[in-house]
Write a protein that holds these residues in place. Structure first.
Motif, PDB file in Angstrom:
ATOM      1  N   ILE A  44      33.340-112.346  61.513  1.00  0.00           N
ATOM      2  CA  ILE A  44      33.980-112.486  60.426  1.00  0.00           C
ATOM      3  C   ILE A  44      33.993-113.355  59.315  1.00  0.00           C
ATOM      4  CG2 ILE A  44      35.301-111.202  58.672  1.00  0.00           C
ATOM      5  CD1 ILE A  44      33.325-109.589  60.807  1.00  0.00           C
ATOM      6  N   ASN A  45      33.822-113.623  57.548  1.00  0.00           N
ATOM      7  CA  ASN A  45      33.255-115.301  57.551  1.00  0.00           C
ATOM      8  C   ASN A  45      33.670-115.137  55.649  1.00  0.00           C
ATOM      9  OD1 ASN A  45      31.421-114.715  56.549  1.00  0.00           O
ATOM     10  ND2 ASN A  45      29.957-116.742  57.101  1.00  0.00           N
ATOM     11  N   ASN A  46      34.060-113.872  55.717  1.00  0.00           N
ATOM     12  CA  ASN A  46      34.518-113.713  54.068  1.00  0.00           C
ATOM     13  C   ASN A  46      34.929-112.154  53.596  1.00  0.00           C
ATOM     14  OD1 ASN A  46      32.977-112.004  51.658  1.00  0.00           O
ATOM     15  ND2 ASN A  46      32.808-113.630  51.096  1.00  0.00           N
ATOM     16  N   LEU A  47      35.918-112.117  52.732  1.00  0.00           N
ATOM     17  CA  LEU A  47      36.376-111.455  52.143  1.00  0.00           C
ATOM     18  C   LEU A  47      36.408-110.807  50.939  1.00  0.00           C
ATOM     19  CD1 LEU A  47      39.748-111.146  54.131  1.00  0.00           C
ATOM     20  CD2 LEU A  47      37.482-109.818  54.979  1.00  0.00           C
TER      21      LEU A  47
ATOM     22  N   LEU B  22      31.295-105.285  63.785  1.00  0.00           N
ATOM     23  CA  LEU B  22      31.066-105.709  62.683  1.00  0.00           C
ATOM     24  C   LEU B  22      30.187-106.610  62.824  1.00  0.00           C
ATOM     25  CD1 LEU B  22      29.606-105.272  59.485  1.00  0.00           C
ATOM     26  CD2 LEU B  22      31.735-107.108  59.091  1.00  0.00           C
ATOM     27  N   SER B  23      31.017-107.695  63.807  1.00  0.00           N
ATOM     28  CA  SER B  23      30.544-109.171  64.603  1.00  0.00           C
ATOM     29  C   SER B  23      29.530-108.942  65.170  1.00  0.00           C
ATOM     30  CB  SER B  23      31.441-110.196  65.214  1.00  0.00           C
ATOM     31  OG  SER B  23      32.507-110.452  64.226  1.00  0.00           O
ATOM     32  N   ALA B  24      29.285-107.713  66.524  1.00  0.00           N
ATOM     33  CA  ALA B  24      28.610-106.892  67.411  1.00  0.00           C
ATOM     34  C   ALA B  24      27.544-107.077  66.389  1.00  0.00           C
ATOM     35  CB  ALA B  24      29.008-106.203  68.298  1.00  0.00           C
TER      36      ALA B  24
ATOM     37  N   LYS C  69      20.666-112.198  53.155  1.00  0.00           N
ATOM     38  CA  LYS C  69      22.402-113.426  53.471  1.00  0.00           C
ATOM     39  C   LYS C  69      23.438-112.734  54.569  1.00  0.00           C
ATOM     40  CE  LYS C  69      22.952-115.950  50.873  1.00  0.00           C
ATOM     41  NZ  LYS C  69      22.381-117.528  50.771  1.00  0.00           N
ATOM     42  N   GLY C  70      23.628-111.605  54.241  1.00  0.00           N
ATOM     43  CA  GLY C  70      24.266-110.966  55.889  1.00  0.00           C
ATOM     44  C   GLY C  70      24.798-109.278  55.659  1.00  0.00           C
ATOM     45  N   ILE C  71      25.404-109.618  55.887  1.00  0.00           N
ATOM     46  CA  ILE C  71      26.156-107.957  56.083  1.00  0.00           C
ATOM     47  C   ILE C  71      27.866-107.821  56.402  1.00  0.00           C
ATOM     48  CG2 ILE C  71      24.229-107.434  58.406  1.00  0.00           C
ATOM     49  CD1 ILE C  71      26.674-106.782  60.014  1.00  0.00           C
TER      50      ILE C  71
ATOM     51  N   ILE D 270      26.898-115.328  55.618  1.00  0.00           N
ATOM     52  CA  ILE D 270      28.060-113.692  54.939  1.00  0.00           C
ATOM     53  C   ILE D 270      28.367-112.265  56.411  1.00  0.00           C
ATOM     54  CG2 ILE D 270      29.085-113.124  53.213  1.00  0.00           C
ATOM     55  CD1 ILE D 270      27.147-114.687  51.370  1.00  0.00           C
ATOM     56  N   ILE D 271      29.327-112.709  56.483  1.00  0.00           N
ATOM     57  CA  ILE D 271      29.893-110.910  57.792  1.00  0.00           C
ATOM     58  C   ILE D 271      30.863-111.379  56.452  1.00  0.00           C
ATOM     59  CG2 ILE D 271      30.541-110.464  59.768  1.00  0.00           C
ATOM     60  CD1 ILE D 271      27.376-111.963  59.453  1.00  0.00           C
TER      61      ILE D 271
END
Length: 358
Positions: free
Chosen positions: A215-218, A177-179, A155-157, A194-195
């Motif tokens: 980044i799209n989640n916390l 993290l984005s890279a 799903k993501g990292i 999900i990042i």
């Protein structure tokens, strides 16, 4: 009423949750509330859902199981790397889990395949706080070994910062993290949904970052329940810092010497501290101890000083009038204090749904 009592103001938790969701949504970042501090209590889960949560996270499978059995149908995220021994329950109760070990993911795949369930994973990346995570230079090789496992969907990292060493989630960390997300997508021709850029410590970065981040989640717990950010314990504008408090009862109140007498050894906890002679003091005992709460996380009201504690007693001194036997004292709590107070079977939990004064 029973004491000691943890008072949980659900209206303030609702407000904090809704405020953070709205504020971060404007930055393109979703909030996944974390319920571990309240042991996955269904009342808290329902409060978070009412405030706009679309997924609930917890570090303990037992808490997620509890919420599931209470009727909660929202997707769930397990935020501690699963134990091999609990893979069956992880697949059964959790839609997504955070992972950093190939052996664990292989076991999740085996169970998911046997039960005909698709299980999502977020691969955690180590960015300096040295808790969980795959080293960045090993990430592509790691994914290459698990990407084709049956019934597992990447799903993501994500990453976790601040919890162990207080490493700040700054622009540099989030850019890394984005890279890495871009590298993964390019290398494997997949889309990461999900990042996840960390926990409550990432909020300050999130509200000030530009639009060039992936980044799209916390994953947020502390800020919801305490109304502050963890790195510097600064209150977050617009949030309540007293959504959860603890009230305890005075069981003795006397004027006593500040200096003990007799031959001294270590106390019941192996401690032997220097004790200055301050003359007679107004001392009170409160029916609250280390079995109930993390003492250093208690924040007493003005005029009251915590001087020591044992398993069952909190020793305080007052600078004004002496307290009365039976009098109640309310404390604010830090994260560690809430965590233990909510976990202790000796503290009574009271949920208040009344509106707050604005």
């Amino acid at each position: 009423m029973n004491y000691p009592r943890v008072d949980i103001n659900c209206a303030k938790i609702y407000h904090n949750t809704q405020t953070l969701i709205n504020r971060l949504n404007h930055k393109g970042i979703s909030v996944t509330p974390v319920t571990k501090v309240c042991l996955g209590h269904p009342i808290i889960a329902n409060t978070l859902i009412s405030a706009g949560a679309h997924m609930i996270a917890d570090s303990r499978v037992e808490n997620i199981e509890k919420m599931r059995k209470s009727g909660m149908s929202l997707p769930t995220m397990l935020i501690r790397t699963p134990m091999l021994s609990q893979a069956s329950n992880v697949v059964k109760y959790c839609n997504i889990s955070l992972n950093s070990e190939i052996a664990v993911i292989e076991q999740l795949s085996l169970i998911a395949n046997q039960t005909n369930i698709i299980h999502g994973i977020i691969i955690m990346v180590e960015l300096g706080d040295l808790r969980e995570g795959v080293m960045p230079n090993n990430l592509l090789a790691f994914i290459g070994k698990i990407i084709n496992l049956p019934n597992i969907v990447i799903k993501g990292i994500g990453t976790n910062l601040a919890c162990r060493y207080g490493i700040s989630p700054d622009n540099d960390k989030m850019s890394q993290l984005s890279a890495l997300a871009n590298e993964v997508e390019e290398a494997f021709s997949i889309q990461l949904d999900i990042i996840s850029g960390g926990n409550s410590a990432s909020i300050s970065w999130a509200v000030n970052h530009g639009k060039n981040s992936r980044i799209n989640n916390l994953r947020i717990g502390e800020a919801i329940f305490l109304g502050c950010e963890p790195l510097y314990q600064e209150p977050i504008e617009g949030l309540f810092t007293d959504a959860i408090t603890l009230t305890a009862e005075v069981i003795e109140s006397k004027i006593k010497p500040s200096l003990p007498w007799g031959e001294r050894g270590k106390n019941a906890f192996g401690e032997k501290q220097a004790i200055p002679n301050r003359g007679d003091v107004s001392q009170a005992l409160i029916a609250l101890g280390r079995l109930d709460v993390h003492i250093s996380g208690l924040k007493p009201p003005a005029g009251i000083k915590i001087v020591s504690s044992t398993s069952d007693h909190l020793v305080i001194e007052t600078s004004g009038e002496s307290l009365l036997v039976g009098q109640k004292v309310q404390f604010n709590l830090d994260y560690g204090a809430i965590l233990l107070a909510m976990s202790s079977p000796y503290t009574h939990k009271s949920f208040n749904h009344q509106d707050f004064d604005t």
